[in-house]
Write a protein that holds these residues in place. Structure first.
Motif, PDB file in Angstrom:
ATOM      1  N   MET A   1     -14.683 -69.753  82.713  1.00  9.60           N
ATOM      2  CA  MET A   1     -13.937 -68.761  83.441  1.00  9.60           C
ATOM      3  C   MET A   1     -12.982 -68.110  82.453  1.00  9.60           C
ATOM      4  N   ASP A   2     -13.228 -66.880  82.075  1.00  9.51           N
ATOM      5  CA  ASP A   2     -12.412 -66.207  81.075  1.00  9.51           C
ATOM      6  C   ASP A   2     -11.921 -64.890  81.648  1.00  9.51           C
ATOM      7  N   ASN A   3     -10.993 -64.962  82.592  1.00 11.96           N
ATOM      8  CA  ASN A   3     -10.473 -63.786  83.271  1.00 11.96           C
ATOM      9  C   ASN A   3      -9.094 -63.406  82.752  1.00 11.96           C
ATOM     10  N   GLN A   4      -8.855 -63.548  81.482  1.00  7.38           N
ATOM     11  CA  GLN A   4      -7.545 -63.295  80.916  1.00  7.38           C
ATOM     12  C   GLN A   4      -7.166 -61.829  81.062  1.00  7.38           C
ATOM     13  N   THR A   5      -5.866 -61.579  81.143  1.00  7.23           N
ATOM     14  CA  THR A   5      -5.363 -60.228  81.165  1.00  7.23           C
ATOM     15  C   THR A   5      -5.666 -59.596  79.820  1.00  7.23           C
ATOM     16  N   ALA A   6      -6.150 -58.343  79.823  1.00  6.71           N
ATOM     17  CA  ALA A   6      -6.528 -57.668  78.591  1.00  6.71           C
ATOM     18  C   ALA A   6      -5.332 -57.456  77.671  1.00  6.71           C
ATOM     19  N   GLU A   7      -4.195 -57.092  78.220  1.00  7.42           N
ATOM     20  CA  GLU A   7      -2.999 -56.898  77.407  1.00  7.42           C
ATOM     21  C   GLU A   7      -1.866 -57.740  77.974  1.00  7.42           C
ATOM     22  N   PRO A   8      -0.920 -58.126  77.116  1.00  5.13           N
ATOM     23  CA  PRO A   8       0.172 -58.982  77.587  1.00  5.13           C
ATOM     24  C   PRO A   8       0.973 -58.329  78.712  1.00  5.13           C
ATOM     25  N   VAL A   9       1.571 -59.169  79.535  1.00  5.32           N
ATOM     26  CA  VAL A   9       2.370 -58.686  80.648  1.00  5.32           C
ATOM     27  C   VAL A   9       3.510 -57.815  80.143  1.00  5.32           C
ATOM     28  N   GLU A  10       3.966 -56.931  80.998  1.00  7.51           N
ATOM     29  CA  GLU A  10       5.059 -56.031  80.658  1.00  7.51           C
ATOM     30  C   GLU A  10       6.397 -56.766  80.623  1.00  7.51           C
ATOM     31  N   VAL A  11       6.594 -57.704  81.551  1.00  4.99           N
ATOM     32  CA  VAL A  11       7.833 -58.475  81.642  1.00  4.99           C
ATOM     33  C   VAL A  11       7.482 -59.954  81.479  1.00  4.99           C
ATOM     34  N   PRO A  12       7.682 -60.517  80.275  1.00  2.00           N
ATOM     35  CA  PRO A  12       7.364 -61.932  80.096  1.00  2.00           C
ATOM     36  C   PRO A  12       8.363 -62.821  80.834  1.00  2.00           C
ATOM     37  N   LEU A  13       7.848 -63.852  81.466  1.00  2.00           N
ATOM     38  CA  LEU A  13       8.666 -64.808  82.200  1.00  2.00           C
ATOM     39  C   LEU A  13       8.706 -66.139  81.459  1.00  2.00           C
ATOM     40  N   ASN A  14       9.752 -66.907  81.707  1.00  2.00           N
ATOM     41  CA  ASN A  14       9.849 -68.276  81.186  1.00  2.00           C
ATOM     42  C   ASN A  14       9.298 -69.207  82.250  1.00  2.00           C
ATOM     43  N   ILE A  15       8.230 -69.891  81.919  1.00  2.00           N
ATOM     44  CA  ILE A  15       7.527 -70.737  82.879  1.00  2.00           C
ATOM     45  C   ILE A  15       7.550 -72.188  82.401  1.00  2.00           C
ATOM     46  N   ALA A  16       8.000 -73.081  83.285  1.00  2.00           N
ATOM     47  CA  ALA A  16       7.995 -74.516  82.989  1.00  2.00           C
ATOM     48  C   ALA A  16       6.711 -75.123  83.553  1.00  2.00           C
ATOM     49  N   VAL A  17       6.140 -76.052  82.822  1.00  2.00           N
ATOM     50  CA  VAL A  17       4.906 -76.733  83.246  1.00  2.00           C
ATOM     51  C   VAL A  17       5.219 -78.213  83.439  1.00  2.00           C
ATOM     52  N   LEU A  18       4.902 -78.693  84.635  1.00  2.00           N
ATOM     53  CA  LEU A  18       5.145 -80.088  84.999  1.00  2.00           C
ATOM     54  C   LEU A  18       3.824 -80.775  85.323  1.00  2.00           C
ATOM     55  N   THR A  19       3.528 -81.850  84.616  1.00  2.00           N
ATOM     56  CA  THR A  19       2.358 -82.665  84.930  1.00  2.00           C
ATOM     57  C   THR A  19       2.842 -83.891  85.686  1.00  2.00           C
ATOM     58  N   VAL A  20       2.261 -84.102  86.857  1.00  2.00           N
ATOM     59  CA  VAL A  20       2.619 -85.241  87.710  1.00  2.00           C
ATOM     60  C   VAL A  20       1.511 -86.279  87.563  1.00  2.00           C
ATOM     61  N   SER A  21       1.837 -87.387  86.903  1.00  2.30           N
ATOM     62  CA  SER A  21       0.813 -88.400  86.652  1.00  2.30           C
ATOM     63  C   SER A  21       1.441 -89.708  86.207  1.00  2.30           C
ATOM     64  N   ASP A  22       0.851 -90.798  86.634  1.00  2.80           N
ATOM     65  CA  ASP A  22       1.257 -92.121  86.177  1.00  2.80           C
ATOM     66  C   ASP A  22       0.530 -92.525  84.894  1.00  2.80           C
ATOM     67  N   THR A  23      -0.492 -91.760  84.508  1.00  2.05           N
ATOM     68  CA  THR A  23      -1.334 -92.181  83.390  1.00  2.05           C
ATOM     69  C   THR A  23      -1.402 -91.186  82.229  1.00  2.05           C
ATOM     70  N   ARG A  24      -1.102 -89.945  82.443  1.00  3.11           N
ATOM     71  CA  ARG A  24      -1.256 -88.958  81.368  1.00  3.11           C
ATOM     72  C   ARG A  24      -0.122 -89.068  80.356  1.00  3.11           C
ATOM     73  N   THR A  25      -0.474 -88.718  79.126  1.00  2.13           N
ATOM     74  CA  THR A  25       0.479 -88.683  78.014  1.00  2.13           C
ATOM     75  C   THR A  25       0.392 -87.286  77.393  1.00  2.13           C
ATOM     76  N   PRO A  26       1.293 -86.940  76.483  1.00  3.46           N
ATOM     77  CA  PRO A  26       1.175 -85.636  75.830  1.00  3.46           C
ATOM     78  C   PRO A  26      -0.184 -85.438  75.146  1.00  3.46           C
ATOM     79  N   GLU A  27      -0.794 -86.515  74.680  1.00  2.74           N
ATOM     80  CA  GLU A  27      -2.097 -86.407  74.012  1.00  2.74           C
ATOM     81  C   GLU A  27      -3.254 -86.245  74.988  1.00  2.74           C
ATOM     82  N   THR A  28      -3.100 -86.696  76.230  1.00  3.59           N
ATOM     83  CA  THR A  28      -4.209 -86.647  77.192  1.00  3.59           C
ATOM     84  C   THR A  28      -3.976 -85.661  78.335  1.00  3.59           C
ATOM     85  N   ASP A  29      -2.934 -84.873  78.257  1.00  2.46           N
ATOM     86  CA  ASP A  29      -2.586 -83.948  79.348  1.00  2.46           C
ATOM     87  C   ASP A  29      -3.351 -82.633  79.224  1.00  2.46           C
ATOM     88  N   LYS A  30      -4.634 -82.673  79.514  1.00  3.90           N
ATOM     89  CA  LYS A  30      -5.489 -81.484  79.397  1.00  3.90           C
ATOM     90  C   LYS A  30      -5.120 -80.399  80.417  1.00  3.90           C
TER      91      LYS A  30
END
Length: 178
Positions: A1-30
């Motif tokens: 699935m490669d539906n990326q926006t052709a050009e970068p957004v006009e207004v970049p936002l700061n987005i935090a990413v949270l992984t909720v897991s008892d087992t994932r680590t930074p190395e396994t957080d796909k």
């Protein structure tokens, strides 16, 4: 699935990413890696990233800090939205929301049906607004993260998307809603 926006957004936002897991680590957080890649390719900035165990109070603590941080416009979580074991993301997030975006979960499940058929009813994906911070909670699979980003979230975080998007709300009026 490669539906990326052709050009970068006009207004970049700061987005935090949270992984909720008892087992994932930074190395396994796909799934977290997938979300970071998606948001950066669209022209947004990674505001913060964390992996938190499936624990309602630890989730609320991390989310509350990000919601209170004026530099974070949006939080996207992955994991903990199912029915098994300790899945508790919706229970942790819902009390923090000022407004629930009912349509987010509905649309996410609708577009997921094409990929996973009736198994989509097991997703408790939710979205909402808390202190002018947008919060989206996705299932833990990388496929669900790609589907959620490309088919639902991406357009709503792009100020050029019409007829409407969330950017003016998230930038607290600093962006023009043209």
């Amino acid at each position: 699935m490669d539906n990326q926006t052709a050009e970068p957004v006009e207004v970049p936002l700061n987005i935090a990413v949270l992984t909720v897991s008892d087992t994932r680590t930074p190395e396994t957080d796909k799934s977290g890696d997938t979300l970071v890649k998606c948001l950066e390719e669209a022209g947004h900035k990674l505001g913060d990233r964390a992996i938190v165990p499936d624990d309602i109070y630890k989730l609320r603590a991390t989310l509350s800090n990000w919601i209170a941080d004026e530099k974070i416009h949006c939080i996207i979580s992955t994991g903990g939205t199912g029915f098994s074991g300790r899945d508790s993301t919706p229970e942790a997030v819902t009390p923090l929301l000022d407004k629930v975006i009912d349509g987010f979960g509905e649309i996410f499940r609708m577009v997921s049906y094409d990929e996973i058929k009736t198994s989509t009813i097991q997703s408790r994906a939710i979205g909402g607004l808390a202190n002018s911070t947008l919060v989206f909670c996705l299932p833990g699979s990388t496929g669900a993260c790609r589907t959620g980003w490309y088919k639902v979230i991406q357009d709503q975080l792009d100020s050029r998307h019409r007829p409407c998007n969330y950017v003016a709300l998230l930038t607290k009026g600093n962006a023009q809603h043209v």
